[in-house]
Design a protein around this motif. Structure first.
Motif, PDB file in Angstrom:
ATOM      1  N   SER A  47     -12.685 104.805   9.918  1.00 39.36           N
ATOM      2  CA  SER A  47     -11.274 104.559  10.215  1.00 39.36           C
ATOM      3  C   SER A  47     -11.081 103.587  11.380  1.00 39.36           C
ATOM      4  N   GLN A  48     -12.113 103.365  12.171  1.00 35.78           N
ATOM      5  CA  GLN A  48     -11.993 102.475  13.323  1.00 35.78           C
ATOM      6  C   GLN A  48     -12.190 101.005  12.958  1.00 35.78           C
ATOM      7  N   VAL A  49     -12.798 100.744  11.820  1.00 35.23           N
ATOM      8  CA  VAL A  49     -13.208  99.375  11.476  1.00 35.23           C
ATOM      9  C   VAL A  49     -12.029  98.412  11.407  1.00 35.23           C
ATOM     10  N   SER A  50     -11.009  98.734  10.649  1.00 38.14           N
ATOM     11  CA  SER A  50      -9.890  97.803  10.471  1.00 38.14           C
ATOM     12  C   SER A  50      -9.148  97.565  11.781  1.00 38.14           C
ATOM     13  N   VAL A  51      -9.050  98.586  12.617  1.00 40.55           N
ATOM     14  CA  VAL A  51      -8.376  98.446  13.913  1.00 40.55           C
ATOM     15  C   VAL A  51      -9.135  97.463  14.795  1.00 40.55           C
ATOM     16  N   ILE A  52     -10.445  97.620  14.835  1.00 39.21           N
ATOM     17  CA  ILE A  52     -11.283  96.740  15.650  1.00 39.21           C
ATOM     18  C   ILE A  52     -11.240  95.313  15.122  1.00 39.21           C
ATOM     19  N   GLN A  53     -11.379  95.155  13.817  1.00 37.92           N
ATOM     20  CA  GLN A  53     -11.440  93.802  13.264  1.00 37.92           C
ATOM     21  C   GLN A  53     -10.121  93.053  13.432  1.00 37.92           C
ATOM     22  N   GLN A  54      -9.023  93.768  13.373  1.00 38.93           N
ATOM     23  CA  GLN A  54      -7.739  93.111  13.625  1.00 38.93           C
ATOM     24  C   GLN A  54      -7.656  92.624  15.064  1.00 38.93           C
ATOM     25  N   ALA A  55      -8.147  93.436  15.999  1.00 37.39           N
ATOM     26  CA  ALA A  55      -8.083  93.059  17.416  1.00 37.39           C
ATOM     27  C   ALA A  55      -8.940  91.840  17.717  1.00 37.39           C
ATOM     28  N   PHE A  56     -10.045  91.666  16.991  1.00 37.84           N
ATOM     29  CA  PHE A  56     -10.956  90.553  17.253  1.00 37.84           C
ATOM     30  C   PHE A  56     -10.730  89.356  16.338  1.00 37.84           C
ATOM     31  N   SER A  57      -9.687  89.392  15.542  1.00 33.20           N
ATOM     32  CA  SER A  57      -9.356  88.269  14.668  1.00 33.20           C
ATOM     33  C   SER A  57      -8.227  87.455  15.290  1.00 33.20           C
ATOM     34  N   PRO A  58      -8.269  86.127  15.171  1.00 37.06           N
ATOM     35  CA  PRO A  58      -7.156  85.316  15.679  1.00 37.06           C
ATOM     36  C   PRO A  58      -5.859  85.697  14.971  1.00 37.06           C
ATOM     37  N   SER A  59      -4.808  85.890  15.746  1.00 36.72           N
ATOM     38  CA  SER A  59      -3.508  86.210  15.166  1.00 36.72           C
ATOM     39  C   SER A  59      -2.858  84.950  14.601  1.00 36.72           C
ATOM     40  N   VAL A  60      -1.799  85.142  13.836  1.00 38.85           N
ATOM     41  CA  VAL A  60      -1.057  83.998  13.295  1.00 38.85           C
ATOM     42  C   VAL A  60      -0.561  83.125  14.435  1.00 38.85           C
ATOM     43  N   GLU A  61      -0.051  83.750  15.485  1.00 40.95           N
ATOM     44  CA  GLU A  61       0.465  83.006  16.637  1.00 40.95           C
ATOM     45  C   GLU A  61      -0.649  82.203  17.319  1.00 40.95           C
ATOM     46  N   GLU A  62      -1.809  82.799  17.443  1.00 42.01           N
ATOM     47  CA  GLU A  62      -2.934  82.102  18.080  1.00 42.01           C
ATOM     48  C   GLU A  62      -3.397  80.920  17.239  1.00 42.01           C
ATOM     49  N   ILE A  63      -3.407  81.078  15.929  1.00 38.70           N
ATOM     50  CA  ILE A  63      -3.831  79.988  15.057  1.00 38.70           C
ATOM     51  C   ILE A  63      -2.833  78.833  15.110  1.00 38.70           C
ATOM     52  N   LEU A  64      -1.541  79.166  15.099  1.00 37.38           N
ATOM     53  CA  LEU A  64      -0.516  78.119  15.194  1.00 37.38           C
ATOM     54  C   LEU A  64      -0.622  77.376  16.520  1.00 37.38           C
ATOM     55  N   TRP A  65      -0.847  78.121  17.601  1.00 37.21           N
ATOM     56  CA  TRP A  65      -1.033  77.498  18.919  1.00 37.21           C
ATOM     57  C   TRP A  65      -2.232  76.559  18.908  1.00 37.21           C
ATOM     58  N   ALA A  66      -3.350  77.017  18.349  1.00 35.19           N
ATOM     59  CA  ALA A  66      -4.565  76.216  18.327  1.00 35.19           C
ATOM     60  C   ALA A  66      -4.376  74.943  17.512  1.00 35.19           C
ATOM     61  N   LYS A  67      -3.710  75.059  16.374  1.00 34.34           N
ATOM     62  CA  LYS A  67      -3.454  73.874  15.544  1.00 34.34           C
ATOM     63  C   LYS A  67      -2.585  72.871  16.301  1.00 34.34           C
ATOM     64  N   LYS A  68      -1.591  73.364  17.003  1.00 37.18           N
ATOM     65  CA  LYS A  68      -0.689  72.489  17.760  1.00 37.18           C
ATOM     66  C   LYS A  68      -1.445  71.762  18.872  1.00 37.18           C
ATOM     67  N   ILE A  69      -2.309  72.498  19.568  1.00 37.22           N
ATOM     68  CA  ILE A  69      -3.068  71.916  20.667  1.00 37.22           C
ATOM     69  C   ILE A  69      -4.030  70.851  20.157  1.00 37.22           C
ATOM     70  N   VAL A  70      -4.771  71.162  19.122  1.00 32.32           N
ATOM     71  CA  VAL A  70      -5.763  70.224  18.587  1.00 32.32           C
ATOM     72  C   VAL A  70      -5.084  68.984  18.013  1.00 32.32           C
ATOM     73  N   ALA A  71      -3.978  69.173  17.302  1.00 30.84           N
ATOM     74  CA  ALA A  71      -3.266  68.026  16.726  1.00 30.84           C
ATOM     75  C   ALA A  71      -2.751  67.091  17.808  1.00 30.84           C
ATOM     76  N   ALA A  72      -2.199  67.649  18.878  1.00 36.35           N
ATOM     77  CA  ALA A  72      -1.703  66.825  19.977  1.00 36.35           C
ATOM     78  C   ALA A  72      -2.840  66.086  20.670  1.00 36.35           C
ATOM     79  N   TYR A  73      -3.955  66.764  20.840  1.00 33.92           N
ATOM     80  CA  TYR A  73      -5.115  66.141  21.492  1.00 33.92           C
ATOM     81  C   TYR A  73      -5.658  64.990  20.660  1.00 33.92           C
ATOM     82  N   GLU A  74      -5.757  65.207  19.345  1.00 35.42           N
ATOM     83  CA  GLU A  74      -6.299  64.161  18.475  1.00 35.42           C
ATOM     84  C   GLU A  74      -5.330  62.988  18.358  1.00 35.42           C
TER      85      GLU A  74
END
Length: 293
Positions: free
Chosen positions: A228-255
């Motif tokens: 029962s702990q697996v899904s909770v842990i994996q969600q915490a260690f996975s990039p969130s939608v917000e984090e992915i959008l932030w990363a895409k924005k940062i990389v696109a601006a840099y490039e």
């Protein structure tokens, strides 16, 4: 991750590592079915002393007969400083069974790593090692231990045993220094850091919070003692939608600017931030492929 501290594209993903007692081989397929990134067949803490021999035989049978799996399947043997650990090593080598990785508990010095590898070398030339740091002596030598072999894939922080050894509480503040030392040593050696299991299976919210805390500290995953702990842990260690959008924005601006320092949303962005963003996007991409596999 390479030996210079930069995470490699082919590094194993271990957001969660679910322990399965070797005395309960029926739990092995159930563990795989949880979707855990890694499953560890346990010969150490999960097995009573009188059941060690039978557990070893069951573990080696699982490893010998297993089919390819999405999850990394490791084997935790007993402390190599003990007769039990020596027997585990010898019988693993003789059996012809091969885990994807070998977990070494209660490592207190680099000599234990070298000894284990010398035993394995007769028939197993390379085998990723997950090294547990869970004693005061091991913590004091953690940097030397992390650098002892290029086969070391991860350091595993063991909160329960370490707190007993130190005489401290199993609490965030009491173990923060120790956790930080493990992350630092792992980073300096170019390997991953995995965190201790959360022992209260029913406290889902507390597990999620501690998982987020250790991720912020630099750990890439956390052990689990119950499916029962697996899904909770994996969600915490996975990039969130917000984090992915932030990363895409940062990389696109840099490039678009073709390098250099830039401002994005009022935030100063330099190369270390770009590295973090690219690492996050790489992780998200790899997880997409892993979840589909």
């Amino acid at each position: 991750m390479n030996r210079l501290g930069v995470r490699a594209e082919d590094d194993p993903i271990r957001r969660s590592l679910l322990f399965v007692p070797a005395v309960r081989p029926d739990r092995y397929p159930k563990a795989l079915a949880t979707g855990a990134d890694a499953v560890c067949i346990d010969l150490e803490d999960g097995v009573a002393l009188e059941a060690k021999d039978s557990a070893r035989g069951k573990a080696l049978s699982i490893l010998a007969d297993r089919s390819p799996t999405r999850a990394e399947v490791s084997l935790r043997i007993n402390d190599v400083k003990t007769t039990l650990g020596q027997t585990d090593l010898a019988e693993l080598v003789d059996s012809g069974a091969r885990p994807d990785a070998l977990m070494l508990p209660k490592v207190s010095g680099e000599d234990e790593i070298k000894h284990a590898e010398s035993v394995l070398a007769s028939r197993i030339k390379t085998l990723p090692l997950i090294v547990q740091i869970e004693t005061a002596r091991g913590l004091s030598a953690v940097t030397e231990i992390a650098r002892a072999s290029s086969n070391i894939s991860a350091l595993f922080f063991g909160a329960i045993d370490l707190s007993s050894d130190l005489g401290c509480a199993v609490e965030w503040e009491a173990l923060l220094y120790a956790r930080s030392q493990v992350v630092l040593a792992a980073s300096l050696s170019g390997i991953s850091a995995l965190d201790s299991p959360f022992m209260n299976v029913q406290s889902v919210d507390a597990l999620a919070e501690e998982s987020r805390q250790v991720r912020r500290l630099g750990f890439v995953g956390k052990a689990a003692i119950h499916p029962s702990q697996v899904s909770v842990i994996q969600q915490a260690f996975s990039p969130s939608v917000e984090e992915i959008l932030w990363a895409k924005k940062i990389v696109a601006a840099y490039e678009q600017q073709q390098g250099g320092v830039l401002l994005v949303g009022g935030q100063l962005i330099e190369r270390p931030v770009i590295r973090t963003a690219r690492r996050m996007l790489s992780m998200a991409s790899r997880l997409g492929g892993k979840e589909r596999s």
